[in-house]
Design a protein around this motif. Structure first.
Motif, PDB file in Angstrom:
ATOM      1  N   THR A  21       0.838  -1.214   0.000  1.00 54.09           N
ATOM      2  CA  THR A  21       0.000   0.000   0.000  1.00 54.09           C
ATOM      3  C   THR A  21       0.869   1.259   0.000  1.00 54.09           C
ATOM      4  OG1 THR A  21      -0.157  -0.091   2.410  1.00 54.09           O
ATOM      5  CG2 THR A  21      -1.928  -1.150   1.163  1.00 54.09           C
ATOM      6  N   THR A  23       4.110   3.210  -2.566  1.00 55.65           N
ATOM      7  CA  THR A  23       4.251   3.651  -3.971  1.00 55.65           C
ATOM      8  C   THR A  23       2.936   4.223  -4.515  1.00 55.65           C
ATOM      9  OG1 THR A  23       4.124   1.303  -4.637  1.00 55.65           O
ATOM     10  CG2 THR A  23       6.301   2.308  -4.588  1.00 55.65           C
ATOM     11  N   LYS A  76       5.116  -0.736   9.256  1.00 53.26           N
ATOM     12  CA  LYS A  76       6.532  -0.372   9.443  1.00 53.26           C
ATOM     13  C   LYS A  76       6.642   0.898  10.265  1.00 53.26           C
ATOM     14  CE  LYS A  76       7.268  -1.943   4.673  1.00 53.26           C
ATOM     15  NZ  LYS A  76       6.078  -1.425   3.973  1.00 53.26           N
ATOM     16  N   GLY A 191      10.478  -4.831  -7.525  1.00 53.31           N
ATOM     17  CA  GLY A 191      10.993  -5.914  -8.354  1.00 53.31           C
ATOM     18  C   GLY A 191      10.740  -5.741  -9.842  1.00 53.31           C
ATOM     19  N   LEU A 192       9.706  -4.983 -10.196  1.00 52.62           N
ATOM     20  CA  LEU A 192       9.358  -4.824 -11.611  1.00 52.62           C
ATOM     21  C   LEU A 192       9.960  -3.554 -12.211  1.00 52.62           C
ATOM     22  CD1 LEU A 192       5.627  -6.025 -11.463  1.00 52.62           C
ATOM     23  CD2 LEU A 192       7.698  -7.352 -11.922  1.00 52.62           C
ATOM     24  N   ILE A 240       7.189  -8.336  -2.490  1.00 58.45           N
ATOM     25  CA  ILE A 240       6.149  -7.335  -2.215  1.00 58.45           C
ATOM     26  C   ILE A 240       5.930  -6.545  -3.503  1.00 58.45           C
ATOM     27  CG2 ILE A 240       5.429  -5.372  -0.791  1.00 58.45           C
ATOM     28  CD1 ILE A 240       5.796  -7.970   0.828  1.00 58.45           C
ATOM     29  N   PHE A 281      14.878   3.536  -5.785  1.00 58.82           N
ATOM     30  CA  PHE A 281      14.347   4.080  -4.522  1.00 58.82           C
ATOM     31  C   PHE A 281      15.514   4.533  -3.663  1.00 58.82           C
ATOM     32  CE2 PHE A 281      11.250   1.173  -6.157  1.00 58.82           C
ATOM     33  CZ  PHE A 281      10.016   1.736  -5.860  1.00 58.82           C
TER      34      PHE A 281
HETATM   35  N1  LIG Z   1      10.298  -0.783   2.432  1.00 58.72           N
HETATM   36  C1  LIG Z   1      10.397   0.196   1.572  1.00 58.72           C
HETATM   37  O1  LIG Z   1      11.190   1.145   1.746  1.00 58.72           O
HETATM   38  C2  LIG Z   1       9.536   0.170   0.327  1.00 58.72           C
HETATM   39  C3  LIG Z   1       9.827   1.010  -0.758  1.00 58.72           C
HETATM   40  C4  LIG Z   1       9.020   0.914  -1.899  1.00 58.72           C
HETATM   41  C5  LIG Z   1       7.954   0.038  -1.929  1.00 58.72           C
HETATM   42  N2  LIG Z   1       7.677  -0.750  -0.835  1.00 58.72           N
HETATM   43  C6  LIG Z   1       6.511  -1.670  -0.821  1.00 58.72           C
HETATM   44  O2  LIG Z   1       6.500  -2.439  -1.992  1.00 58.72           O
HETATM   45  C7  LIG Z   1       5.210  -2.290  -2.634  1.00 58.72           C
HETATM   46  C8  LIG Z   1       5.337  -2.529  -4.117  1.00 58.72           C
HETATM   47  O3  LIG Z   1       6.190  -1.570  -4.643  1.00 58.72           O
HETATM   48  P1  LIG Z   1       6.527  -1.374  -6.159  1.00 58.72           P
HETATM   49  O4  LIG Z   1       5.582  -0.430  -6.777  1.00 58.72           O
HETATM   50  O5  LIG Z   1       7.936  -1.004  -6.176  1.00 58.72           O
HETATM   51  O6  LIG Z   1       6.272  -2.840  -6.820  1.00 58.72           O
HETATM   52  P2  LIG Z   1       6.641  -3.386  -8.250  1.00 58.72           P
HETATM   53  O7  LIG Z   1       6.224  -4.811  -8.247  1.00 58.72           O
HETATM   54  O8  LIG Z   1       8.047  -3.047  -8.651  1.00 58.72           O
HETATM   55  O9  LIG Z   1       5.743  -2.544  -9.253  1.00 58.72           O
HETATM   56  C9  LIG Z   1       4.362  -2.583  -9.218  1.00 58.72           C
HETATM   57  C10 LIG Z   1       3.903  -1.584 -10.267  1.00 58.72           C
HETATM   58  O10 LIG Z   1       4.197  -2.126 -11.560  1.00 58.72           O
HETATM   59  C11 LIG Z   1       3.157  -1.785 -12.423  1.00 58.72           C
HETATM   60  N3  LIG Z   1       3.062  -2.780 -13.492  1.00 58.72           N
HETATM   61  C12 LIG Z   1       3.012  -4.126 -13.355  1.00 58.72           C
HETATM   62  N4  LIG Z   1       2.885  -4.721 -14.555  1.00 58.72           N
HETATM   63  C13 LIG Z   1       2.861  -3.719 -15.469  1.00 58.72           C
HETATM   64  C14 LIG Z   1       2.747  -3.667 -16.902  1.00 58.72           C
HETATM   65  N5  LIG Z   1       2.639  -4.783 -17.634  1.00 58.72           N
HETATM   66  N6  LIG Z   1       2.764  -2.466 -17.505  1.00 58.72           N
HETATM   67  C15 LIG Z   1       2.882  -1.329 -16.780  1.00 58.72           C
HETATM   68  N7  LIG Z   1       2.992  -1.293 -15.428  1.00 58.72           N
HETATM   69  C16 LIG Z   1       2.979  -2.467 -14.790  1.00 58.72           C
HETATM   70  C17 LIG Z   1       1.917  -1.787 -11.557  1.00 58.72           C
HETATM   71  O11 LIG Z   1       0.992  -0.860 -12.120  1.00 58.72           O
HETATM   72  P3  LIG Z   1      -0.583  -1.206 -12.328  1.00 58.72           P
HETATM   73  O12 LIG Z   1      -1.297  -0.488 -11.252  1.00 58.72           O
HETATM   74  O13 LIG Z   1      -0.856  -0.645 -13.689  1.00 58.72           O
HETATM   75  O14 LIG Z   1      -0.733  -2.686 -12.271  1.00 58.72           O
HETATM   76  C18 LIG Z   1       2.430  -1.331 -10.193  1.00 58.72           C
HETATM   77  O15 LIG Z   1       2.227   0.037  -9.976  1.00 58.72           O
HETATM   78  C19 LIG Z   1       4.754  -0.906  -2.209  1.00 58.72           C
HETATM   79  O16 LIG Z   1       3.375  -0.703  -2.356  1.00 58.72           O
HETATM   80  C20 LIG Z   1       5.198  -0.911  -0.761  1.00 58.72           C
HETATM   81  O17 LIG Z   1       4.260  -1.615   0.034  1.00 58.72           O
HETATM   82  C21 LIG Z   1       8.469  -0.699   0.266  1.00 58.72           C
END
Ligand SMILES: NC(=O)c1ccc[n+]([C@@H]2O[C@H](COP(=O)([O-])OP(=O)(O)OC[C@H]3O[C@@H](n4cnc5c(N)ncnc54)[C@H](OP(=O)(O)O)[C@@H]3O)[C@@H](O)[C@H]2O)c1
Length: 283
Positions: A21, A23, A76, A191-192, A240, A281
């Motif tokens: 929840t 980003t 967190k 990861g993506l 995640i 990040f």
């Molecule tokens: N601990 C920390 O410091 C920290 C930092 C950053 C994040 N986090 C956690 O990790 C979670 C996930 O983070 P993340 O956003 O970095 O995850 P991610 O898995 O790297 O990316 C997810 C994003 O990729 C997009 N996506 C997936 N498939 C796609 C496609 N085919 N084409 C275009 N866009 C695509 C999704 O958009 P759609 O909405 O279009 O599917 C979504 O916004 C966060 O919500 C948070 O809870 C933690």
């Protein structure tokens, strides 16, 4: 289909993939998206005080009607206010979430507690001892941060949640070696990123080649995102991720059904990743 779990160093189980929840949902009302994620099969929700949406994460959990005991909820610790401890901050979170306990409580950013990490970890330990959080861990920790808290710790952190994808993989070797030494579960976010935050890099053609191979082996569609999430899953990394779309939520969960990458494919991904260092990040 039940989501497979990973075992933490304190014996607790965690679903291998969690719905975030932060980003896209940072400071946003997460209720509907969280409810949709649970309805579509997610059982693991990743929140944080910093995201300023714990109330709506809790509301989404409630609206889903899913029994609390079948869910795994993380929050967190953010920066501490004067006179606050990790424990009193968690008590505030629990009120916002409408929960009696969380499954995992992480120190979000070590730099927010410079010079006080040991004291903060003592208070995290109190949260576990008192059952306010079933497990405790950290996020964005490097080797030096662990060195500050491990000596004299009652509980070793169960998890370190860090940015992981092939463009940072090589640089993570020392911290991942430390995780192995102490039985700390490696968890990923971002990861993506190589696919959607910086498309067109050296990884692109490699992922496409592997995606095509997996799709023909499976006889069913496989996405580029699934290739990267499969790479993480095969390392036993806790993933995640997040999405605004129900289809994509199901696609993420379906990664478990994607055939395994071969050792050669894993090497191709890591060699292509090593050609570029890109951290998306800052912590
Ligand atoms: N601990 C920390 O410091 C920290 C930092 C950053 C994040 N986090 C956690 O990790 C979670 C996930 O983070 P993340 O956003 O970095 O995850 P991610 O898995 O790297 O990316 C997810 C994003 O990729 C997009 N996506 C997936 N498939 C796609 C496609 N085919 N084409 C275009 N866009 C695509 C999704 O958009 P759609 O909405 O279009 O599917 C979504 O916004 C966060 O919500 C948070 O809870 C933690």
């Amino acid at each position: 289909m039940a989501i497979s779990t990973l075992t933490l160093n304190d014996g607790n189980q965690v679903p291998w993939i969690g719905f975030g929840t932060g980003t896209a949902l940072y400071q946003q009302d997460a209720q509907n998206t969280v409810e949709t994620a649970i309805t579509n099969g997610f059982t693991h929700l990743d929140g944080a005080q910093m995201y300023e949406n714990e109330e709506s994460l809790g509301a989404g959990i409630k609206a889903s009607g899913t029994p609390r005991s079948t869910l795994f909820v993380t929050t967190k610790l953010h920066r501490l206010q004067p006179h606050q401890t990790a424990k009193t901050a968690l008590e505030v979170s629990l009120k916002k979430l409408g929960l009696e306990y969380v499954d995992l409580y992480l120190v979000h950013v070590p730099g927010d507690h410079a010079g006080r990490l040991q004291e903060v970890w003592r208070s995290m330990e109190e949260c576990k001892r008192e059952g306010l959080s079933k497990s405790i861990g950290v996020s964005n920790f490097e080797v030096a941060h662990f060195q500050e808290i491990l000596e004299g710790a009652e509980f070793t952190p169960s998890v370190n949640q860090i940015e992981i994808h092939p463009y940072v993989w090589k640089s993570l070797k020392p911290v991942i070696a430390l995780h192995k030494e102490h039985g700390i579960l490696t968890s990923s976010y971002g990861g993506l990123s190589p696919l959607f935050r910086a498309p067109g890099g050296p990884l692109g053609p490699v992922i496409e080649k592997i995606r095509t191979r997996l799709e023909s082996t499976r006889g069913q569609s496989v996405s580029a995102g699934q290739v990267l999430n499969k790479w993480l899953q095969q390392y036993g990394i806790l993933v995640i991720t997040t999405s605004s779309k129900a289809d994509r939520m199901r696609e993420y969960l379906d990664t478990a059904n994607v055939p395994e990458l071969t050792a050669e494919e894993i090497e191709l991904i890591e060699n292509a990743g090593a050609q570029r260092h890109h951290k998306f990040f800052s912590d």
